[in-house]
Design an enzyme around this catalytic site. Sequence first.
Site, PDB file in Angstrom:
ATOM      1  N   HIS A   1      19.662  16.078  48.093  1.00 58.48           N
ATOM      2  CA  HIS A   1      19.039  16.948  47.074  1.00 58.48           C
ATOM      3  C   HIS A   1      17.955  16.225  46.271  1.00 58.48           C
ATOM      4  CE1 HIS A   1      22.045  19.972  47.829  1.00 58.48           C
ATOM      5  NE2 HIS A   1      23.033  19.200  47.444  1.00 58.48           N
TER       6      HIS A   1
ATOM      7  N   ASP B   1      25.964  19.521  55.611  1.00 60.96           N
ATOM      8  CA  ASP B   1      26.586  19.637  54.293  1.00 60.96           C
ATOM      9  C   ASP B   1      26.686  21.118  53.906  1.00 60.96           C
ATOM     10  OD1 ASP B   1      26.940  17.653  51.661  1.00 60.96           O
ATOM     11  OD2 ASP B   1      26.295  19.678  51.112  1.00 60.96           O
TER      12      ASP B   1
ATOM     13  N   HIS C   1      25.825  22.414  51.243  1.00 59.90           N
ATOM     14  CA  HIS C   1      24.659  22.786  50.441  1.00 59.90           C
ATOM     15  C   HIS C   1      23.365  22.497  51.192  1.00 59.90           C
ATOM     16  CE1 HIS C   1      27.970  21.638  47.644  1.00 59.90           C
ATOM     17  NE2 HIS C   1      27.656  22.811  47.138  1.00 59.90           N
TER      18      HIS C   1
ATOM     19  N   ASP D   1      31.742  18.954  52.617  1.00 65.26           N
ATOM     20  CA  ASP D   1      32.213  19.865  51.567  1.00 65.26           C
ATOM     21  C   ASP D   1      32.336  21.311  52.050  1.00 65.26           C
ATOM     22  OD1 ASP D   1      29.465  19.641  51.765  1.00 65.26           O
ATOM     23  OD2 ASP D   1      29.120  19.316  49.628  1.00 65.26           O
TER      24      ASP D   1
HETATM   25 ZN   LIG Z   1      27.143  19.331  49.369  1.00 64.75          ZN
END
Ligand SMILES: [Zn+2]
Length: 345
Positions: free
Chosen positions: A128, A164, A166, A251
């Site tokens: 990120h 991931d 996200h 995750d």
């Molecule tokens: Zn994540």
Amino acid sequence: MVPPLNIGIIRDERFLRHQTGLSHPETPQRLSVVHRMLDYDFAASFRERSAEPATLEQVEALHTPDYVRMVIATARRRFTNLAADTTASSESCFTSFLAAGACIRGARELLAGDYQAALALVRPPGHHAQPAKAEGFCILNNLGITALELVRRGLKRVLIVDWDLHHGNGLQKVFYESPEVFYFSSHHLHSYPHTGDWEEAGAGAGEGYTVNLCLPPGADDNDVVELYRQLLPTVVERYRPQIILVAAGFDAHREDPLSNLSMSAAGFGALGQLVADLGPRGCGAPVLLALEGGYEPTDLAECLRQVLLAWQGDPTMLERASSDRGAQWAEQARAVHRRYGVWMD
Ligand SMILES: [Zn+2]
């Protein structure tokens, strides 16, 4: 019998020194549990290397000098809030440089032929992190810095696979206009950072070199593995990556405190097998997994164990699984990408 891969692990106790505060999910314990799993289940099976920090020049190839100065300044204070969800302790700056450097070391040694697949057990995570700011628990963009370093060394085709939960908005932003780094991400669209819709496919010279796969809540192992099995072989065959970097967050596991997907460790084992079959056992490109998210330490360790077993040649439990939903999502991605002709005509 699938041949076992020659595996390297970048592992370093200094990654435990990055402190995030009492109630933060990104804890040092995540890594200490993974280290125990490695010692208990795979004692002396792998070549283990320590990490070395990235250089300022390597970091500033991606991050702005003003931001890097801000990160360096955190070393003088006990705690600094770099973003609403991203804290730094006095050791975090060094640990962040070490995380980026660990990924660069892993990639460099893979390309030198020291091993065929490597795992960089780093924290803080990176995907990120933006050129001028920290976010999403990420301070420096570990794999972004690594990919830029590989391009600087002359590589023309670096494939980043991001599984991931996200979307890796930092990675996408840095490489959105670049055909030299192909970004392939699956994620839950309605979670942080709310980017990475199907239609976001790259721009300019990079048009068609970004693939976003949006998973609905509840997507399970069969769905995700089917989606990957339908798309990733085509991408690898057409793009012919020289190396595959995996932003390996776990995750999306159903027990993860941040998850709204329903994957299990077996699903991640199958994804690990797929990248190994396409890369080191297929086109010959080595594969580097760099740790991103995954906030339930015991499940995180089990996911990594399943990936390592697949790399060692154990057949995964999802050998013959299939999913109509996964096949539909694959067709949705093909429909978006046919217009660019990069990997789909
Ligand atoms: Zn994540």
